[in-house]
Design a protein around this motif. Structure first.
Motif, PDB file in Angstrom:
ATOM      1  N   ALA A   1     -37.012  -8.392   2.712  1.00 58.38           N
ATOM      2  CA  ALA A   1     -37.018  -6.972   2.356  1.00 58.38           C
ATOM      3  C   ALA A   1     -35.795  -6.607   1.531  1.00 58.38           C
ATOM      4  CB  ALA A   1     -37.080  -6.122   3.621  1.00 58.38           C
ATOM      5  N   LEU A   2     -34.630  -7.140   1.900  1.00 51.09           N
ATOM      6  CA  LEU A   2     -33.401  -6.834   1.173  1.00 51.09           C
ATOM      7  C   LEU A   2     -33.421  -7.391  -0.247  1.00 51.09           C
ATOM      8  CD1 LEU A   2     -30.656  -7.432   3.888  1.00 51.09           C
ATOM      9  CD2 LEU A   2     -31.160  -5.256   2.736  1.00 51.09           C
ATOM     10  N   GLY A   3     -34.164  -8.456  -0.482  1.00 55.91           N
ATOM     11  CA  GLY A   3     -34.179  -9.107  -1.791  1.00 55.91           C
ATOM     12  C   GLY A   3     -34.966  -8.382  -2.865  1.00 55.91           C
ATOM     13  N   ARG A   4     -35.526  -7.225  -2.531  1.00 55.34           N
ATOM     14  CA  ARG A   4     -36.286  -6.481  -3.522  1.00 55.34           C
ATOM     15  C   ARG A   4     -35.363  -5.839  -4.557  1.00 55.34           C
ATOM     16  NH1 ARG A   4     -40.090  -2.811   0.229  1.00 55.34           N
ATOM     17  NH2 ARG A   4     -38.055  -2.437   1.188  1.00 55.34           N
ATOM     18  N   GLU A   5     -35.954  -5.270  -5.614  1.00 56.66           N
ATOM     19  CA  GLU A   5     -35.164  -4.734  -6.722  1.00 56.66           C
ATOM     20  C   GLU A   5     -34.477  -3.417  -6.382  1.00 56.66           C
ATOM     21  OE1 GLU A   5     -37.563  -4.463 -10.192  1.00 56.66           O
ATOM     22  OE2 GLU A   5     -37.871  -6.636 -10.370  1.00 56.66           O
ATOM     23  N   GLN A   6     -34.875  -2.748  -5.341  1.00 59.06           N
ATOM     24  CA  GLN A   6     -34.275  -1.445  -5.058  1.00 59.06           C
ATOM     25  C   GLN A   6     -32.887  -1.603  -4.433  1.00 59.06           C
ATOM     26  OE1 GLN A   6     -36.612   0.790  -2.279  1.00 59.06           O
ATOM     27  NE2 GLN A   6     -36.064  -0.458  -0.535  1.00 59.06           N
ATOM     28  N   PRO A   7     -32.037  -0.558  -4.496  1.00 64.75           N
ATOM     29  CA  PRO A   7     -30.704  -0.631  -3.902  1.00 64.75           C
ATOM     30  C   PRO A   7     -30.760  -0.989  -2.418  1.00 64.75           C
ATOM     31  CG  PRO A   7     -30.858   1.294  -5.331  1.00 64.75           C
ATOM     32  CD  PRO A   7     -32.237   0.717  -5.244  1.00 64.75           C
ATOM     33  N   VAL A   8     -29.831  -1.827  -2.017  1.00 60.30           N
ATOM     34  CA  VAL A   8     -29.849  -2.302  -0.633  1.00 60.30           C
ATOM     35  C   VAL A   8     -29.625  -1.170   0.367  1.00 60.30           C
ATOM     36  CG1 VAL A   8     -29.223  -4.702  -1.083  1.00 60.30           C
ATOM     37  CG2 VAL A   8     -27.426  -2.965  -0.898  1.00 60.30           C
ATOM     38  N   CYS A   9     -28.933  -0.099  -0.030  1.00 61.06           N
ATOM     39  CA  CYS A   9     -28.700   0.987   0.921  1.00 61.06           C
ATOM     40  C   CYS A   9     -30.001   1.707   1.262  1.00 61.06           C
ATOM     41  CB  CYS A   9     -27.650   1.960   0.393  1.00 61.06           C
ATOM     42  SG  CYS A   9     -28.173   3.015  -0.967  1.00 61.06           S
ATOM     43  N   TYR A  10     -31.001   1.657   0.379  1.00 59.60           N
ATOM     44  CA  TYR A  10     -32.302   2.228   0.705  1.00 59.60           C
ATOM     45  C   TYR A  10     -33.036   1.344   1.709  1.00 59.60           C
ATOM     46  CZ  TYR A  10     -31.643   4.694  -3.818  1.00 59.60           C
ATOM     47  OH  TYR A  10     -31.152   5.433  -4.860  1.00 59.60           O
ATOM     48  N   THR A  11     -33.005   0.046   1.463  1.00 62.98           N
ATOM     49  CA  THR A  11     -33.743  -0.891   2.310  1.00 62.98           C
ATOM     50  C   THR A  11     -33.193  -0.928   3.724  1.00 62.98           C
ATOM     51  OG1 THR A  11     -34.164  -2.247   0.353  1.00 62.98           O
ATOM     52  CG2 THR A  11     -34.576  -3.262   2.496  1.00 62.98           C
ATOM     53  N   LEU A  12     -31.872  -0.823   3.868  1.00 60.58           N
ATOM     54  CA  LEU A  12     -31.270  -0.907   5.195  1.00 60.58           C
ATOM     55  C   LEU A  12     -31.772   0.198   6.122  1.00 60.58           C
ATOM     56  CD1 LEU A  12     -27.554  -1.813   4.373  1.00 60.58           C
ATOM     57  CD2 LEU A  12     -29.239  -3.266   5.521  1.00 60.58           C
ATOM     58  N   LEU A  13     -32.119   1.349   5.581  1.00 63.33           N
ATOM     59  CA  LEU A  13     -32.582   2.456   6.406  1.00 63.33           C
ATOM     60  C   LEU A  13     -34.090   2.429   6.644  1.00 63.33           C
ATOM     61  CD1 LEU A  13     -30.414   5.422   5.042  1.00 63.33           C
ATOM     62  CD2 LEU A  13     -30.128   4.154   7.182  1.00 63.33           C
ATOM     63  N   ASP A  14     -34.760   1.418   6.121  1.00 65.70           N
ATOM     64  CA  ASP A  14     -36.198   1.294   6.314  1.00 65.70           C
ATOM     65  C   ASP A  14     -36.459   0.741   7.714  1.00 65.70           C
ATOM     66  OD1 ASP A  14     -38.928   0.637   6.277  1.00 65.70           O
ATOM     67  OD2 ASP A  14     -38.892   0.194   4.129  1.00 65.70           O
ATOM     68  N   GLN A  15     -36.987   1.582   8.603  1.00 62.83           N
ATOM     69  CA  GLN A  15     -37.160   1.198  10.002  1.00 62.83           C
ATOM     70  C   GLN A  15     -38.223   0.120  10.202  1.00 62.83           C
ATOM     71  OE1 GLN A  15     -35.005   2.714  12.561  1.00 62.83           O
ATOM     72  NE2 GLN A  15     -34.071   2.979  10.548  1.00 62.83           N
ATOM     73  N   ARG A  16     -39.014  -0.164   9.183  1.00 61.03           N
ATOM     74  CA  ARG A  16     -39.991  -1.248   9.298  1.00 61.03           C
ATOM     75  C   ARG A  16     -39.303  -2.607   9.373  1.00 61.03           C
ATOM     76  NH1 ARG A  16     -43.598  -0.166   4.128  1.00 61.03           N
ATOM     77  NH2 ARG A  16     -41.461   0.039   3.311  1.00 61.03           N
ATOM     78  N   TYR A  17     -38.102  -2.709   8.815  1.00 62.74           N
ATOM     79  CA  TYR A  17     -37.388  -3.991   8.780  1.00 62.74           C
ATOM     80  C   TYR A  17     -36.070  -3.953   9.549  1.00 62.74           C
ATOM     81  CZ  TYR A  17     -40.616  -4.229   4.867  1.00 62.74           C
ATOM     82  OH  TYR A  17     -41.743  -4.177   4.089  1.00 62.74           O
ATOM     83  N   PHE A  18     -35.488  -2.762   9.708  1.00 63.08           N
ATOM     84  CA  PHE A  18     -34.200  -2.618  10.388  1.00 63.08           C
ATOM     85  C   PHE A  18     -34.297  -1.468  11.389  1.00 63.08           C
ATOM     86  CE2 PHE A  18     -33.216  -4.610   6.322  1.00 63.08           C
ATOM     87  CZ  PHE A  18     -32.382  -5.647   6.696  1.00 63.08           C
ATOM     88  N   SER A  19     -35.152  -1.635  12.380  1.00 65.56           N
ATOM     89  CA  SER A  19     -35.349  -0.589  13.372  1.00 65.56           C
ATOM     90  C   SER A  19     -34.080  -0.397  14.197  1.00 65.56           C
ATOM     91  CB  SER A  19     -36.517  -0.965  14.282  1.00 65.56           C
ATOM     92  OG  SER A  19     -36.726   0.019  15.246  1.00 65.56           O
TER      93      SER A  19
END
Length: 344
Positions: free
Chosen positions: A204-222
């Motif tokens: 999930a973190l390896g996607r093109e979007q900024p990592v600060c967005y991905t970290l708050l995605d509860q699907r991967y970092f609940s």
């Protein structure tokens, strides 16, 4: 809203009441009738990410513990210490990135409007905490300062449950929804679970979007919230707006390591009565003496969260040098002991 470590502590406060009957109720909630809990038995409690689940039954029965995360090896050594949380807002908030756990069954979620469980069916209450939401055990929250009107009024609990054993629980600033079927939790996405799936998180973190967005995605970092996001990015020396696709696998692995280590350390400190120390969150200067930048960041059209970072310790990557920026002086590798909860 409270992050994973705080909700796990609330779970610990609730656990001693499992197996007891509700004998008296109270609270200010307008969306549920506290009297609907009268005479129900609290039979189980589970936690996942930022959500707490409580099972109530109309009849007493002996049940085996459910998915109790506090039985994991690291938590066995933690001491129980009563939480001290202040209620400063009655406004509810939701976590971006979608729910981290949902109930199974066709009836889905629905609000409590004073109804009681039907005919022996087990019922699960999902508790989602708003800004500064909390649970207090055998005591009420007290005002620590005057409000904007100058009043020293104690916060009013949304729900109060008194149990046959003599104690009580007080719920503050939270939303509660009701289901007749067991919650479906995903421990592989829970940052404080032994089953947390690092491979899924790295992908999930390896996607093109900024990592600060991905970290708050509860699907991967609940369970991961704004504090953990800021601290993990600083310790890994990564600019919050760096696209994950520009970061090499070692950098992404280091970021996940810091997420797990900081979260586990925060939770351990809660049960040892220690206040969590932050290096960048709400700071004006980083530990190296550099001025910190603060800005609200979030996906276009999405929820914006205040983000703190050090431009010197967390340089922003350019498109032509995805892996050539060395870790900053502010980044520190987590210890092996701190990573006890990292899972697969």
């Amino acid at each position: 809203m409270p992050e994973g470590p705080s909700v796990r502590k609330f779970h610990r406060l609730v656990s001693p009441f499992v197996g007891q009957q509700v004998v008296k109720t109270g609270g200010s909630s307008k969306k549920l009738n506290p009297a609907g809990f009268q005479s129900l038995w609290l039979q189980d409690t589970q936690v996942h990410g930022k959500k707490l689940f409580l099972r109530f039954d109309p009849d007493e029965e002996i049940v085996s513990p459910g998915n109790n995360p506090l039985s994991e090896p690291l938590q066995k050594e933690w001491k129980e210490e009563a939480g001290h949380h202040q209620e400063v807002s009655e406004q509810s908030s939701r976590s971006p990135g979608g729910d981290d756990a949902v109930p199974s069954g066709g009836d889905g979620l629905r609000c409590l409007w004073g109804d009681t469980p039907a005919g022996g069916a087990e019922r699960w209450l999902q508790v989602s905490f708003g800004l500064f939401g909390s649970i207090w055990g055998n005591e009420f929250s007290r005002a620590k300062k005057a409000n904007k009107r100058g009043d020293w009024r104690d916060p009013v609990p949304r729900l109060v449950l008194h149990f046959g054993g003599g104690g009580f629980l007080a719920f503050y600033n939270c939303q509660m929804v009701w289901s007749s079927s067991s919650p479906v939790v995903r421990p592989t996405s829970d940052i404080l679970s032994e089953k947390f799936h690092r491979g899924q998180a790295l992908e999930a973190l390896g996607r093109e979007q900024p990592v600060c967005y991905t970290l708050l995605d509860q699907r991967y970092f609940s369970g991961l919230g704004n504090i953990i996001k800021n601290e993990a990015l600083f310790r890994a020396g990564i600019h919050p707006l760096s696209p994950g696709s520009l970061l090499g696998l070692p950098r992404l692995k280091a970021l996940v390591d810091h997420v797990v280590a900081f979260s586990a350390g925060w939770l351990r400190g809660k049960f040892q009565g220690r206040q969590q120390h932050t290096q960048i969150y709400q700071k004006e200067w980083c530990p190296a003496g550099h001025q910190v930048v603060k800005e609200a960041l979030g996906p276009p059209g999405g929820f914006q969260r205040l983000t703190w970072w050090c431009p010197q310790c967390q340089p922003r990557l350019s498109l032509d040098e995805p892996e050539q920026v060395a870790p900053s002086s502010g980044a520190r590798a987590p210890s092996t002991q701190s990573l006890a909860l990292e899972g697969p």
